[in-house]
Design a protein around this motif. Structure first.
Motif, PDB file in Angstrom:
ATOM      1  N   LEU A 279       0.969  -1.345  -0.020  1.00 33.38           N
ATOM      2  CA  LEU A 279       0.034   0.084   0.015  1.00 33.38           C
ATOM      3  C   LEU A 279       0.711   1.232  -0.138  1.00 33.38           C
ATOM      4  O   LEU A 279       0.514   2.261  -0.625  1.00 33.38           O
ATOM      5  CB  LEU A 279      -0.933  -0.025   1.159  1.00 33.38           C
ATOM      6  CG  LEU A 279      -2.249  -0.936   1.207  1.00 33.38           C
ATOM      7  CD1 LEU A 279      -2.964  -0.965   2.552  1.00 33.38           C
ATOM      8  CD2 LEU A 279      -3.083  -0.732   0.267  1.00 33.38           C
ATOM      9  N   LEU A 280       1.735   1.058   0.663  1.00 33.70           N
ATOM     10  CA  LEU A 280       2.682   2.307   0.738  1.00 33.70           C
ATOM     11  C   LEU A 280       3.498   2.657  -0.558  1.00 33.70           C
ATOM     12  O   LEU A 280       3.426   3.982  -0.931  1.00 33.70           O
ATOM     13  CB  LEU A 280       4.092   2.213   1.743  1.00 33.70           C
ATOM     14  CG  LEU A 280       5.246   3.105   2.077  1.00 33.70           C
ATOM     15  CD1 LEU A 280       4.458   4.382   2.714  1.00 33.70           C
ATOM     16  CD2 LEU A 280       6.158   2.726   3.097  1.00 33.70           C
ATOM     17  N   LYS A 283       0.680   4.279  -2.693  1.00 36.59           N
ATOM     18  CA  LYS A 283       0.211   5.507  -2.056  1.00 36.59           C
ATOM     19  C   LYS A 283       0.062   6.641  -3.055  1.00 36.59           C
ATOM     20  O   LYS A 283      -1.018   7.361  -2.878  1.00 36.59           O
ATOM     21  CB  LYS A 283       1.025   5.993  -1.098  1.00 36.59           C
ATOM     22  CG  LYS A 283       0.281   6.801   0.060  1.00 36.59           C
ATOM     23  CD  LYS A 283       0.950   7.007   1.170  1.00 36.59           C
ATOM     24  CE  LYS A 283       0.246   8.034   2.328  1.00 36.59           C
ATOM     25  NZ  LYS A 283       0.767   8.217   3.317  1.00 36.59           N
ATOM     26  N   LYS A 287      -3.971   8.730  -3.623  1.00 36.82           N
ATOM     27  CA  LYS A 287      -4.158   9.974  -3.395  1.00 36.82           C
ATOM     28  C   LYS A 287      -5.030  10.540  -4.614  1.00 36.82           C
ATOM     29  O   LYS A 287      -5.437   9.888  -5.595  1.00 36.82           O
ATOM     30  CB  LYS A 287      -2.893  10.792  -3.584  1.00 36.82           C
ATOM     31  CG  LYS A 287      -2.040  10.650  -2.406  1.00 36.82           C
ATOM     32  CD  LYS A 287      -0.705  11.156  -2.436  1.00 36.82           C
ATOM     33  CE  LYS A 287       0.231  11.042  -1.268  1.00 36.82           C
ATOM     34  NZ  LYS A 287       1.530  11.780  -1.305  1.00 36.82           N
TER      35      LYS A 287
END
Length: 425
Positions: A279-280, A283, A287
């Motif tokens: 997920l990082l 990211k 957004k």
């Protein structure tokens, strides 16, 4: 030989004598026989076979009379060959029409042979044996081609998967390594910088204490730069730099975890950490992008023990499923500007770790779901997908981990992929 093991022959003839003679001869030769007195009865019988092939299988071969009441043999054959379910059944015409034109018409419709009446039983048996054997050989060849094609596709998928993992692993590991060098320099210097700032601040305080009235040019400079604000903000800048370097450090760690090269070694890992790392890395896609709002990620993590698996390949599975979910949500936003959400649920169920990744996108039709895991199948536009991602993901989960990857989708409501991993690999 049991009755269920016998070859099934369908005889279609309006003559009860022909039906009786042929049935007895074929049964004596070891065949199971069913009869129909006209084309309509034969088609009705085959429709029943199509409804439940386990109880009533299709015949291996059809002996078809040409001249019958109702629809004749030619029309019956035409309907048989037009139906995908019955197209492959060999048809042998039986007729008193011996002219060349009739034979040409029958063979052009897809019949494999022609028996002229009155017929000899031995000739009928011989022709039936030959064409039954040819059908068996054809079926076996088609099965072998299907199996070899499937094996070749799987081999190609494995090669692509290994090459992608190797190339991506080397690239990501190289990037992470290059990030670490300047990052280490920044991290190691922020703490001393804060100490130096504290000492300089203390020294300036002493100057202000013992020389409360500085020279005019010093006083002017202090006012120009707003010394009190600079000293306070400088500390905040160092704190922001520390937070930024910690984020870069987390990204570097996520890159290293994603690029783990121990693909041939099963290791007990925390699946939640793996999901968080993925997920990082995604990211920037979660957004808000222009008018499209940010994608909400709901993480309903249950209690999972460390799961023994192959970290590198599992990272690829999570990356593919989450990236596909984001693609689906972007398509949904373009259609109706709905709120966008990805939900990740984890739990232990029946001695297996379950990871569910769901989106509230447009979903998929049933016919698409049937082909979803096939190599090279994709619903994305040209240049947006290779059709290998889900195929590779399923192969990793099923073949490498002995688990299951399933999809459940409802049109206009969303899609959920469920990964089931056994607690031991």
């Amino acid at each position: 030989m049991s009755d269920s093991d016998k070859k099934f022959i369908l005889i279609v003839d309006d003559s009860s004598t022909n039906l009786s003679v042929l049935s007895q001869a074929l049964k004596t030769a070891g065949y199971k026989v069913r009869v129909a007195v006209d084309g309509e009865s034969a088609m009705a019988m085959l429709e029943k076979c199509a409804l439940d092939q386990r109880k009533t299988p299709f015949p291996e071969l059809i002996l078809l009379d040409v001249q019958m009441p109702g629809i004749n043999g030619f029309e019956t054959c035409r309907q048989l060959k037009a139906n995908p379910a019955t197209r492959a059944i060999p048809v042998i015409f039986m007729t008193a029409l011996a002219d060349a034109q009739s034979k040409i018409e029958g063979l052009s419709l897809g019949a494999v042979d022609y028996i002229t009446k009155p017929f000899e039983q031995e000739e009928v048996i011989a022709r039936v044996n030959i064409h039954w054997r040819l059908k068996q050989l054809t079926d076996n060849l088609e099965q072998q081609v299907t199996e070899r094609t499937g094996a070749l596709q799987q081999a190609q998928v494995q090669v692509v998967q290994q090459e992608k993992l190797s190339a991506l692993g080397q690239l990501v590991a190289g990037v992470a390594h290059e990030i670490n060098n300047p990052l280490s320099f920044m991290v190691s210097n922020i703490a001393p910088a804060k100490e130096y700032l504290a000492e300089i601040t203390e020294l300036l305080s002493l100057y202000q204490k013992h020389y409360p009235e500085p020279a005019s040019d010093i006083a002017i400079k202090i006012e120009e730069i707003d010394l009190d604000f600079v000293m306070e903000d400088f500390s905040h800048l160092l704190d922001s730099m520390r937070i930024g370097t910690e984020r870069i450090k987390d990204i570097s760690l996520a890159l290293r975890n994603f690029a783990r090269s121990d693909g041939d070694t099963a290791t007990a890992i925390d699946l939640h950490e793996t999901l968080d790392s993925t997920l990082l890395l995604l990211k920037h896609r979660l957004k808000n992008r222009g008018p499209r709002p940010a994608i909400e990620v709901i993480q309903n993590y249950g209690e999972l023990p460390p799961i023994k698996c192959y970290p590198g390949p599992m990272n690829q599975v999570f990356m593919n499923l989450l990236a596909n979910a984001i693609d689906a949500l972007e398509d949904a936003w373009e259609k109706d500007q709905r709120s966008l959400k990805i939900t990740i649920n984890t739990e232990v169920l029946r001695e297996s770790a379950i990871v569910r990744i769901a989106d509230n996108g447009l979903g998929m039709a049933e016919e698409i779901q049937q082909h979803l895991f096939e190599p090279l199948f994709t619903t994305k536009g040209v240049g947006k997908g290779t059709g290998l991602g889900l195929s590779i993901a399923k192969q990793i989960v099923k073949d490498k981990h002995g688990g299951q990857l399933c999809c459940k989708s409802t049109a206009d409501e969303g899609t959920e992929f469920a990964i089931e991993l056994p607690m031991q690999v």
